[in-house]
Structure formats: structure tokens, C-alpha cells
Scaffold this motif. Structure first.
Motif, PDB file in Angstrom:
ATOM      1  N   TRP A   1       5.909 -95.998  76.112  1.00 33.29           N
ATOM      2  CA  TRP A   1       4.562 -95.447  75.977  1.00 33.29           C
ATOM      3  C   TRP A   1       4.622 -93.962  75.660  1.00 33.29           C
ATOM      4  CZ3 TRP A   1       0.222 -98.555  76.656  1.00 33.29           C
ATOM      5  CH2 TRP A   1       0.460 -99.818  77.200  1.00 33.29           C
ATOM      6  N   LEU A   2       3.626 -93.487  74.921  1.00 27.67           N
ATOM      7  CA  LEU A   2       3.434 -92.064  74.703  1.00 27.67           C
ATOM      8  C   LEU A   2       1.940 -91.819  74.799  1.00 27.67           C
ATOM      9  CD1 LEU A   2       4.691 -89.323  74.032  1.00 27.67           C
ATOM     10  CD2 LEU A   2       4.312 -89.846  71.606  1.00 27.67           C
ATOM     11  N   GLY A   3       1.478 -91.351  75.957  1.00 21.72           N
ATOM     12  CA  GLY A   3       0.045 -91.251  76.202  1.00 21.72           C
ATOM     13  C   GLY A   3      -0.566 -92.640  76.237  1.00 21.72           C
ATOM     14  N   ASN A   4      -1.567 -92.864  75.386  1.00 24.96           N
ATOM     15  CA  ASN A   4      -2.185 -94.184  75.286  1.00 24.96           C
ATOM     16  C   ASN A   4      -1.571 -95.035  74.181  1.00 24.96           C
ATOM     17  OD1 ASN A   4      -4.069 -93.743  77.365  1.00 24.96           O
ATOM     18  ND2 ASN A   4      -5.451 -92.674  75.961  1.00 24.96           N
ATOM     19  N   PHE A   5      -0.531 -94.525  73.543  1.00 18.63           N
ATOM     20  CA  PHE A   5       0.107 -95.241  72.441  1.00 18.63           C
ATOM     21  C   PHE A   5       1.294 -96.033  72.966  1.00 18.63           C
ATOM     22  CE2 PHE A   5       3.464 -95.443  69.222  1.00 18.63           C
ATOM     23  CZ  PHE A   5       2.796 -96.103  68.200  1.00 18.63           C
TER      24      PHE A   5
END
Length: 374
Positions: free
Chosen positions: A300-304
């Protein structure tokens, strides 16, 4: 019987738990199952984005045709709707009706978080207005908010939209969700879209049994994580006489169907390319059965969320497909060192995707990029 005694049972190692879950998830071997049957068995496919359900089934089924899957959506045999964990899932029509009812308590809790922005709003009237609006013709969420603001101009617009989504079973109509087609998110009620009344009562007992068949062995917390529901211990206790129990390596009690498949821990697990938000990675409180502890949070990267690949049954890296008009590229980003054989497995999986109906018929390259997070 004391809680301590209830927790007794054979210990399932992490690898054994991994193999059992992969088998239930149709990931130890590809299956000849029809797409609608697979969606039903898996209790839906995570579908925040359009493409993930297609790639999820391509990883699981012997012969998967995305155009045929799209046809099921056009024929309204499959639908896109908010269910578990307040996220969009692709479900069969029957499951969309039943599961949306089952998780209504979670939608009500979500709505309660926005009560401040709904001061003075009559929720029954709001529900009736929103229902009439979207059944007149499908509407975007922005259009729904704009309409409701005419009645409640002092309310928070976001809260009004969430109230409509939580109070009504709103389905995303096609062409949204169709393979290689575009379409904004337009909503109508599930019953209006299907032309069927939502009369069947949700059955939590049956849903728990089906969950175990698709995600087990699993704990009560695992089921609650998957469903977004709380206080499900009572259901598991009611079902206990007909279930078998195990413990994981940390002593957590796991329930399972007595006759369910639990392959040997040394059963080979082929490499698989999974889409972002695949339910395999989101449906347990303890995800170490698939995600090694040192890789927690790496997808995950933030909401991505990244698309991921499995090697020997466990998360081993991310992958990305970039499609241009005249070429395509798959880039693998492993979290560690891959053997020559493991690379060959991954490359064969990518070739299977792009040489088949999931591809566009253009030349493609397979590359290895920088390790994510390195």
C-alpha cells in the motif's frame, strides 16, 4: 466448557494454513469453474477499480474470457455494489441481495459517523427521495447530493451522499465495470436494476459456513474483518457442534468445515499474479497466512494498493501492467531475490495473461524493476 478448553485443538502451521486458504481461493490450481460460480464460491470479488475482478478470475480459472464476464454484468447476473468493509464488490445477483442485507448494521454504523453533518435531516424522507430519484434514472453521487441539498441546504453534502449510500442498496449500472469500456459511476437501487424484490432474509449462519469454505480455516475475528460486522461470536458458537477447530501458531482458535480440503503444508503452490485489493489479502484479521510479517504494509501507498504476485504461496512482490497502443510491458518488483525457476514461473503467468484474451494482441516486454520500498 471454559474458553481455555475451547481453544484446544490441532495446531496448523502457517504454511499449512497458507495451503488450505490458497486451495479454497482456487489458487493452488486453476479450476474449470464458470465465472458466475466462482464469484459465488468466493462470495464476491473486490472491485474498487474496474479491472481487478477480471484479473482475480484470470488467476483462478482455466478458461477465462473477460468479454463473457462483461456479458454477465450486462445481463445483470453480476453487479457492482457496496457490501463488505464498505467497499465495492462484484457479486452474483443473489448474493448482492442477501449480503447487502447482512452487512446493513455496518452501513448503519458508518452512517452514524456522519450524524453531525445530518442535523435536522429526516433520514426516512431522505431515503425515499433518493430512491425515487435514482429509480427515475441512474444518477451520479454528485447528482444525488445536489438533489438532496435542495431539501436540506444546511446539511453537509458529503454526509447526504453517504446517507443515501448507506440507507439504500445502490448498484453501479453498466457500462461501468465492463471490460475495456469506460463509464462514470451511475447508481440506481439494486432491486430496480434487477427487477426483483429484496424479500429474502439474510442468513448469518449460512454466510459463515460459506466464508469458511472460501477463506477458512478462520477465526471469529477473521470473519468480522472480512464482513465488517461485529459480535459474531454467538453465530460461531451456535455452529460449533458442526465444525472442527484448530489453533494457529499463536494459539488463536480457528474454525473450519469438517470435510474441507486442507492440503499438506509441502503442497506446491504456483506463482500467481493478483490484482490490487484481491480478497486473499483483505479477508483475515491475521494476514500472515499469506503476507510474511516483514512485508506487512508493503503493498500500500496511502490509499493506493499495488497489484501483487505470490511465490511459493506467499506475497513476494508487486507487478504492474502498462499498456500502450502498440506495446505492453509487465514490470515485476520483487521484495527479495527470486530464483531462476521463480522468475520463469512469473514470466509464464504474465505470458498466459497477455497471449490470451486478457491481452490486446500487441508485442509485450517483461521487466524487473527496483524493489518497492528499497
Amino acid at each position: 466448557m471454559t474458553a481455555a478448553k475451547k481453544a484446544q485443538g490441532p495446531v496448523l502451521s502457517t504454511r499449512a494454513l497458507n495451503r488450505a486458504t490458497l486451495d479454497r481461493q482456487l489458487l493452488l490450481r486453476r479450476h474449470p469453474m464458470k465465472p458466475a460460480a466462482a464469484v459465488s464460491h468466493l462470495l464476491g470479488l473486490q472491485a474498487q477499480n474496474v479491472k481487478p475482478p477480471y484479473y482475480a478470475l484470470a488467476a483462478r480459472l482455466e478458461e477465462f474470457d473477460p468479454a463473457a464476464f462483461s456479458a454477465l454484468m450486462q445481463d445483470r447476473e453480476l453487479v457492482r455494489i457496496v457490501t463488505m468493509r464498505s467497499t465495492i464488490h462484484t457479486h452474483t445477483a443473489d448474493d448482492a441481495l442477501a449480503l447487502r442485507r447482512l452487512v446493513q448494521p455496518a452501513r448503519t454504523r458508518e452512517l452514524n459517523m456522519f450524524r453531525k453533518g445530518l442535523a435536522g435531516v429526516d433520514l426516512d424522507r431522505l431515503t425515499a427521495q433518493a430512491k425515487e430519484l435514482v429509480e427515475e434514472q441512474p444518477r451520479t453521487l454528485a447528482q444525488i447530493r445536489e438533489h438532496l441539498l435542495r431539501t436540506w441546504p444546511d446539511a453537509d453534502p458529503q454526509a447526504l451522499g453517504i446517507a443515501a449510500r448507506c440507507s439504500l442498496p445502490l448498484v453501479q449500472v453498466t457500462p461501468r465495470g465492463l471490460w475495456r469500456q469506460s463509464g462514470q459511476v451511475s447508481l440506481t437501487t439494486l432491486t430496480h436494476w434487477l427487477g426483483r424484490d429484496d424479500t429474502a432474509d439474510a442468513d448469518p449462519d449460512d454466510t459463515v459456513l460459506r466464508y469458511l469454505g472460501a477463506f477458512g480455516p478462520a477465526s471469529v475475528k477473521d470473519f468480522q474483518t472480512w464482513s465488517g460486522l461485529t459480535r459474531m461470536r454467538e453465530v460461531f458458537e451456535r455452529l460449533r457442534p458442526g465444525l472442527t477447530t484448530f489453533r494457529d501458531e499463536h494459539g488463536v482458535e480457528l474454525f473450519d468445515l469438517p470435510d474441507a480440503s486442507r492440503p499438506d503444508a509441502d503442497t506446491p503452490a504456483p506463482a500467481r499474479l493478483l490484482p490490487e485489493f484481491d480478497n486473499l489479502l483483505l479477508s483475515h484479521a491475521d494476514r500472515t497466512r499469506v503476507v510474511p510479517p516483514d512485508l506487512k504494509g508493503r503493498t500500500w501507498l496511502g490509499n493506493f494498493a499495488y497489484s501483487v504476485f505470490l511465490v511459493d504461496g506467499f506475497l513476494a512482490g508487486t507487478w504492474k501492467l502498462t499498456e500502450e497502443k502498440e506495446s505492453a510491458t509487465v514490470t515485476f518488483e520483487p521484495f527479495g531475490t527470486l530464483t531462476k525457476a521463480q522468475r520463469a514461473e512469473l514470466e509464464a503467468e504474465a505470458a498466459r495473461l497477455l497471449d490470451g484474451p486478457m491481452g490486446t494482441g500487441v508485442p509485450y516486454d517483461l521487466r524487473y524493476g527496483q524493489v518497492v520500498g528499497a
